[in-house]
Design a protein around this motif. Structure first.
Motif: not given
Ligand SMILES: [Zn+2]
Length: 183
Positions: A163-164, A156, A154, A152
């Motif tokens: 996740c996103c 993570s 982001c 991901c």
């Molecule tokens: Zn994410």
């Protein structure tokens, strides 16, 4: 392995403890913010040098500089060869102000697009306009570009689908509706 691969393998390592990855990113974000504070204080000055020289200039290790160059690349007037760069590769941090602001909005990095240094670059009206433009520009671009099983973006350490992805899809749908309503 290239410098960038070394960093990405570490920062997106799915076999690593997610807390450890989060800590790595949290520490990186603090350093990244400090570099941006300096860059945005003199937004018209071109910062240029080898990767190693820039790391020394900002007082961080090579890895931080590599991560920073990765993060800022799409906001630059001319992109650096980040995939192949080595410590002696000359890179430039000459950024496109509007692109950089929008990319910070895109990344949801409010601690970056709210840096006080931006106030001297764009007035409030302009900042709001750029913010809105970026939020309204949402298409399915993200979903297409990032594979479901990719790490991901982001940071993570989780797979994108876990996740996103869902959040991005919802956002894209909402933006599409908003665009329709505006017609
Ligand atoms: Zn994410």
């Amino acid at each position: 392995m290239s410098l960038l691969e070394d960093w990405r393998n570490k920062a997106y390592d799915q076999n690593e403890d997610p807390n450890k990855i989060q800590k790595l990113w949290d520490e990186y974000f603090v350093k990244e913010t400090k570099i941006y504070e300096q860059l945005l204080t003199n937004p018209d000055e071109e910062v240029k040098g080898t990767v190693k020289e820039l790391a020394e200039k900002y007082g961080y290790d090579l890895e931080v500089m590599v991560a920073f160059l990765d993060g800022i690349n799409e906001s630059l007037v001319e992109e650096n060869p980040i995939e192949t760069m080595e410590e002696d590769t000359v890179v430039s941090l000459k950024f496109d102000k509007e692109k950089l602001y929008k990319n910070m909005v895109e990344a949801d990095a409010d601690w970056l697009y709210n840096l006080p240094q931006w106030n001297d670059i764009f007035d409030e009206t302009k900042r709001k306009e750029l913010y809105r433009e970026q939020k309204n520009s949402h298409t399915f671009r993200n979903e297409k570009k990032i594979g479901r099983n990719d790490p991901c973006p982001c940071g993570s350490g989780k797979k994108y689908k876990n996740c996103c992805l869902k959040k991005d899809q919802e956002e894209a749908r909402r933006a599409a509706k908003e665009r329709e309503a505006a017609l």
